[in-house]
Write an enzyme that holds these catalytic residues in place. Structure first.
Site, PDB file in Angstrom:
ATOM      1  CB  SER A 100      52.399  14.717  63.991  1.00 62.75           C
ATOM      2  OG  SER A 100      52.264  13.209  63.976  1.00 62.75           O
TER       3      SER A 100
ATOM      4  CG  ASP B  89      58.256  12.853  69.098  1.00 68.53           C
ATOM      5  OD1 ASP B  89      58.069  11.909  68.849  1.00 68.53           O
ATOM      6  OD2 ASP B  89      57.952  13.770  68.437  1.00 68.53           O
TER       7      ASP B  89
ATOM      8  CG  HIS C 105      54.487  11.964  68.268  1.00 66.71           C
ATOM      9  ND1 HIS C 105      55.367  13.002  67.386  1.00 66.71           N
ATOM     10  CD2 HIS C 105      53.417  12.186  67.453  1.00 66.71           C
ATOM     11  CE1 HIS C 105      54.691  13.211  66.318  1.00 66.71           C
ATOM     12  NE2 HIS C 105      53.601  12.642  66.320  1.00 66.71           N
ATOM     13  CG  ASP C 106      49.816  11.797  72.240  1.00 63.95           C
ATOM     14  OD1 ASP C 106      50.005  12.027  70.873  1.00 63.95           O
ATOM     15  OD2 ASP C 106      49.114  10.854  72.654  1.00 63.95           O
TER      16      ASP C 106
END
Length: 381
Positions: free
Chosen positions: A151, A321, A354-355
Site C-alpha cells: 500500500s 483490491d 486491499h487488506d
C-alpha cells in the site's frame, strides 16, 4: 513457524536538518526503528520494510510488557518465514509525522516549547525516503538487498528505486499504485473533513485542551476500513446479519442504533483506532498519499519517470483490491518493461480486498518466499 520473539525499538537522533519537499526544514529530529536478524559482514543482506498508513516501525515480534503487541507483518517476517530473519537484517522505520515515537505533531516544537500540532510541516513520501536513507547511512548500509512495502509502503519502496537507484537491488511493491485516483483522493478528503469538523479538533491544537477529536477519527477510520475490504469479503463476514443490543436476531428495532453486524464491526474498528492514533498524523499521512505522483514531473509519463531505475522488481496485486486495483500495479509493470527492467508480476486471486497484503495467504507467502530465496542466493545470505 516461530515468532522472532521479544523485540525492542530504538530511537535514532539526527542533528543535521532535513529540508522537506515543501521547503520547510526539520532540525534535530528523531526516528524510532526496530531491527530483526543480523547484518552480515559485507552489509549486503539488509531489507527495509516501509509501513502503511496506520502502522509503524513495529513490523514483527512482540514487546516484553505486552504479549498481544504482535508486529503488523509478523506472519511474513521472522525465522523461517518468507522474509527470513535468519538470513536477512530487516529494518522497520517509523516515519516522520507519525505518532509512534518519531518526530511528529505530538512532539515538542523547540521554538515554542509546546507540541507542534497543526504547525508540523506537511511531509511527503519523498521526505520519508530521504529520512530513511539517513537511517541506512547510520547503519553503514550502502545498498539494500531489498526495499519492500504494501500500500503506502509500496509507494515508498517505488520512490526508493527512483530516488536512490544505486542503493536498491530489489524493489518489492505490493498492493500499491503509481498515484492516487480522484476517487481515492476523495475518500481521503471525506476522512479529513470528518476530523477537521470535529469540535474537539481545535485547529489541531487539541493537546492543550486535553481532548482528542475522537468522533472525527472514528468516522475517518470507518470510511477507510470500508475501502480496505472487498464486497464479497464483507458479504461473507457480515451479510445482512443483525446485531442488536437486546439480542434479537430476527426483527428490526426501527431506530438509528446499531442493528447490523457490519455497523457494529465498523464502530468497533473506529473506536479502537481513535484510542491509539493521532488525528494530526492522520491528516499528514493521507495528504502524503494524495501528493505521491512520480510521473508528475514528467508530464504524467510514468515510463519517463522510471527511466533511471536500476533495481529488479517484484510487483504484486490482489484480485479483489478495489482501493488499489491490479490495473494500477500493471501500470507500473508496463512502465518498467518499457524501460527494459527486470520485473516479476503476480496478481493473486484473494477474496480479502486491499487488506490481503497483510494476511497469511499461502500463494502470496510462497511467492515472497521464492523471491527472497533468489535474493538470498544473490547476496550470499
Amino acid at each position: 513457524m516461530e515468532s522472532i520473539g521479544i523485540v525492542a525499538p530504538q530511537t535514532m537522533h539526527f542533528a543535521e536538518p532535513l529540508r522537506l519537499q515543501s521547503g520547510s526544514v526539520i532540525g534535530n529530529y528523531q526516528l524510532v526503528v526496530e531491527t530483526y536478524g543480523e547484518l552480515n559482514a559485507a552489509r549486503s543482506n539488509a531489507v527495509l520494510v516501509c509501513h502503511a498508513l496506520n502502522a509503524s516501525h513495529h513490523v514483527a515480534g512482540v514487546y516484553a510488557d505486552d504479549p498481544r503487541s504482535t508486529g503488523w507483518w509478523d506472519n511474513l517476517v521472522g525465522p523461517g518465514k518468507p522474509l527470513d530473519t535468519n538470513r536477512f537484517f530487516v529494518i522497520g522505520v517509523n516515519n516522520l509525522g507519525s505518532c509512534f515515537g518519531s518526530t511528529g505533531p505530538m512532539s515538542i516544537d523547540p521554538s515554542s516549547g509546546k507540541p507542534y500540532g497543526a504547525r508540523f510541516p506537511v511531509v511527503t513520501v519523498e521526505d520519508w525516503v530521504h529520512a530513511q536513507a539517513r537511517v541506512a547511512d547510520a547503519f553503514g548500509i550502502e545498498r539494500f538487498a531489498a526495499v519492500m512495502g504494501g500500500s503506502l509502503g509500496g509507494m515508498q519502496a517505488l520512490a526508493w528505486s527512483l530516488m536512490y537507484p544505486e542503493r536498491v537491488a530489489h524493489c518489492i511493491d505490493i498492493a500499491s499504485t503509481p498515484k492516487l485516483s480522484a476517487q481515492n483522493i476523495a475518500f481521503n478528503e471525506v476522512a479529513r473533513s470528518a476530523i477537521l469538523s470535529d469540535p474537539d479538533f481545535h485547529g489541531g491544537d487539541y493537546y492543550a485542551h486535553g481532548v482528542k477529536p475522537k468522533r472525527g477519527l472514528r468516522v475517518a477510520r470507518m470510511i477507510g476500513h470500508i475501502t480496505y475490504l472487498s464486497d464479497d469479503d464483507m458479504a461473507e463476514k457480515f451479510g445482512r446479519a443483525l446485531r442488536r443490543a437486546d439480542g434479537a436476531l430476527d426483527a428490526y428495532n426501527f431506530s438509528f442504533d446499531v442493528e447490523f453486524e457490519v455497523e457494529s464491526y465498523l464502530r468497533y474498528q473506529g473506536d479502537k483506532f481513535a484510542d491509539y492514533f493521532d488525528a494530526n498524523t492522520y491528516l499528514l499521512i493521507t495528504r502524503a498519499l494524495d501528493y505521491f505522483d512520480p510521473a508528475k514531473a514528467f508530464d504524467g509519463n510514468l515510463t519517463a519517470a522510471l527511466a533511471h531505475t536500476q533495481a529488479k522488481y517484484l510487483i504484486a496485486s490482489f484480485s479483489t483490491d478495489w482501493r488499489f486495483a491490479p490495473a494500477r500495479s500493471r501500470e507500473i509493470v508496463k512502465a518498467l518493461l518499457d524501460n527494459k527492467r527486470t520485473v516479476s508480476y503476480a496478481e493473486i486471486d484473494a477474496p480479502h480486498g486491499h487488506d490481503a497484503f497483510l494476511l497469511d495467504d499461502a500463494r502470496y507467502h510462497n511467492l515472497l518466499r521464492a523471491y527472497y530465496e533468489r535474493i538470498a542466493n544473490e547476496v550470499g545470505a
